[in-house]
Enzyme design. Structure first.
Site, PDB file in Angstrom:
ATOM      1  CD  GLU A  85      -3.250  -0.543   2.148  1.00 45.49           C
ATOM      2  OE1 GLU A  85      -2.968   0.198   3.117  1.00 45.49           O
ATOM      3  OE2 GLU A  85      -4.342  -1.113   2.032  1.00 45.49           O
ATOM      4  CE  LYS A 143     -12.146   0.445   0.805  1.00 45.18           C
ATOM      5  NZ  LYS A 143     -11.636   1.432   1.747  1.00 45.18           N
TER       6      LYS A 143
HETATM    7  O1  LIG Z   1      -9.288   0.485   9.757  1.00 41.60           O
HETATM    8  P1  LIG Z   1     -10.131   0.734   8.548  1.00 41.60           P
HETATM    9  O2  LIG Z   1     -10.428   2.173   8.348  1.00 41.60           O
HETATM   10  O3  LIG Z   1     -11.378  -0.115   8.585  1.00 41.60           O
HETATM   11  O4  LIG Z   1      -9.293   0.323   7.269  1.00 41.60           O
HETATM   12  C1  LIG Z   1      -8.813  -0.974   7.086  1.00 41.60           C
HETATM   13  C2  LIG Z   1      -7.816  -1.021   5.979  1.00 41.60           C
HETATM   14  O5  LIG Z   1      -8.403  -0.534   4.789  1.00 41.60           O
HETATM   15  C3  LIG Z   1      -7.497   0.320   4.121  1.00 41.60           C
HETATM   16  O6  LIG Z   1      -7.891   1.621   4.339  1.00 41.60           O
HETATM   17  C4  LIG Z   1      -7.505   0.076   2.655  1.00 41.60           C
HETATM   18  O7  LIG Z   1      -7.150  -1.230   2.379  1.00 41.60           O
HETATM   19  C5  LIG Z   1      -6.166   0.024   4.785  1.00 41.60           C
HETATM   20  O8  LIG Z   1      -5.240   1.037   4.610  1.00 41.60           O
HETATM   21  C6  LIG Z   1      -6.581  -0.200   6.178  1.00 41.60           C
HETATM   22  O9  LIG Z   1      -5.599  -0.823   6.934  1.00 41.60           O
END
Ligand SMILES: O=P(O)(O)OC[C@H]1O[C@](O)(CO)[C@@H](O)[C@@H]1O
EC number: 5.3.1.9
Length: 447
Positions: free
Chosen positions: A289, A424
């Site tokens: 990422e 998404k």
């Molecule tokens: O803790 P959240 O906001 O649910 O996000 C979970 C994961 O989704 C992301 O935003 C995208 O994969 C990651 O960076 C993050 O670790």
């Protein structure tokens, strides 16, 4: 206390030591940019000083909350995805007994996971096994709006409330989320759950040393103080005041960027200890990422060895020469097992009798390293004195620090992840989420 260490000698065939050291100034400058907070994504640098800034009161609060869950629950479900899941999983898998679930004399609740997939069978089986059990929930989401954990929490919250009543459920649910924003914050405030905050300036993949990782790790009975102590020592060891030649985060960042420039597009993180499998999964999110953007970035892959030498070994040895390997080597296992003598010796293994299994493993490791180097796979080696909370804390911080430096060396913002939104958006459009009407129409036209 020893330290984890990095050895790049076996990478110095594809790139030279001079080439790596020619990057010293740049690596050091990028480390300074990180430390001074004047680079891209500088509103997400809270992780830099997390280890040294976490207070005794904060750790005690986490431990006390973990103890409440430990006293009330046979099973605790940690709900989260990505950075809200992988750090915990990495530590617990590395440190808990591999056959934990078969132990009848348990001191710790069983920690299970949800919200890291949308598998209907997974959720069904989880809900079924929780029936009749005393369980609790740790709901972890920085944004509070991620579909996977939100869906799992909706189901498990209802099941818990139906089982123990709304009032008792409140004492078994902990929410870890943003201080002010997001659906989970609103819900937690409405319901009166115990909450912990994920600081605004700490991104998901850098959050393992916040309550995101520390609470479920403490529930699993693992010392979060040792984990943090290890990270503190690495915060010092990778500080910008430490010269390049002694700064393993800068050396790692410089070496992998040189290898990338020389055509090595894939980095394989390898281990010879199966319990480190999820350390690699955590690392893959961190580097994937952080660096995979703007059409650039080393692809982070991983293998468990020797297991995968019997599946991926052929490709690594002989396939397209676009890979390099970083091995996490463990100096001393936590247990000793000696190979027994067998009179009949039908398997021909008596030459190993009396030797430790780890000696066999170490020779497999050395043999693999030499074979891969001979096959054109540059090899970096990270040595961990042992698998313990302290050294995992060091490893986490080392990789995070090196990732920030490496991302800046590559010329990307290592602290955003815009690409994650694409799936998404499509998923919401396909599911007719309110507000996505235009996207729904457009995507359906493509089907
Ligand atoms: O803790 P959240 O906001 O649910 O996000 C979970 C994961 O989704 C992301 O935003 C995208 O994969 C990651 O960076 C993050 O670790």
């Amino acid at each position: 206390m020893k330290n984890i260490s990095l050895n790049i000698d076996k990478a110095l065939g594809t790139v030279t030591k001079e080439q790596v050291y020619a990057q010293a100034a740049k690596a050091h400058e990028c480390n300074a940019t990180l430390q001074n907070g004047n680079g891209a994504g500088n509103d997400f640098l809270g992780w830099l000083h997390l280890p040294s800034s976490i207070t005794d009161a904060e750790l005690t609060d986490i431990e006390n909350t973990a103890n409440v869950l430990r006293s009330k629950c046979e099973v605790v479900v940690a709900i989260g995805i990505g950075g809200s899941y992988l750090g915990t999983k990495a530590v617990v898998e590395a440190l808990n007994n591999s056959f934990d679930w078969l132990h009848t004399n348990r001191k710790n609740p069983v920690l299970v996971y949800a919200g890291h997939n949308i598998g209907e069978d997974y959720l069904y089986e989880l809900c079924e096994i929780l029936k009749g059990k005393q369980f609790g929930l740790i709901n972890i989401s920085k944004s509070g709006t991620t579909t996977e954990p939100a869906l799992a929490f909706r189901m498990l919250k209802k099941q818990l409330e139906d089982a123990v009543g709304k009032e008792e459920a409140k004492h078994r649910i902990v929410a870890i989320t943003d201080a002010k924003r997001g659906a989970l914050r609103t819900l937690a405030d409405q319901e009166g759950y115990k909450t912990f905050i994920i600081p605004d300036n700490v991104g998901g993949r850098f959050s393992v040393l916040t309550p995101v990782g520390l609470l479920p790790i403490a529930v699993a009975g693992i010392s979060i103080r040792d984990l943090v102590a290890g990270a503190i020592s690495m915060e010092k060891a990778t500080d910008v005041s430490v010269p390049f030649a002694e700064n393993m985060a800068e050396i790692y960042a410089a070496t992998r960027n040189e290898l990338y420039k020389s055509g090595k597009k894939v980095e394989i993180l390898a281990n010879f200890h199966p319990k480190l499998h999820y350390i690699a999964e955590w690392w893959k999110q961190l580097y994937g990422e952080s660096e995979g953007k703007d059409g650039k970035g080393i692809f982070p892959a991983s293998v468990d060895l020797t297991t995968d030498l019997h599946s991926m070994g052929q490709w690594i040895q002989d396939g397209e020469r676009t890979i390099f390997e970083t091995v996490i080597s463990v100096e001393e296992p936590n247990h000793k097992v000696v190979v027994p003598t067998d009179e009949a010796n039908l398997d021909g293994l008596n030459f190993l009798a009396g030797k430790r299994v780890d000696e066999v493993n170490k020779m497999a490791e050395l043999g693999t390293q030499l074979a891969h180097v001979d096959g054109g796979v540059p090899n970096l080696k990270i040595t961990m004195p042992e698998v313990s909370p302290y050294y995992i804390g060091q490893l986490f911080y080392f990789f995070e620090r090196a990732c920030g430096i490496s991302g800046y060396m590559l010329g990307v913002n290592p602290f955003d992840q815009p690409g994650v939104e694409a799936y998404k958006k499509n998923m919401f459009a396909l599911l007719n989420k309110p507000g996505y009407e235009k996207e729904s129409e457009a995507i359906r036209a493509r089907l």
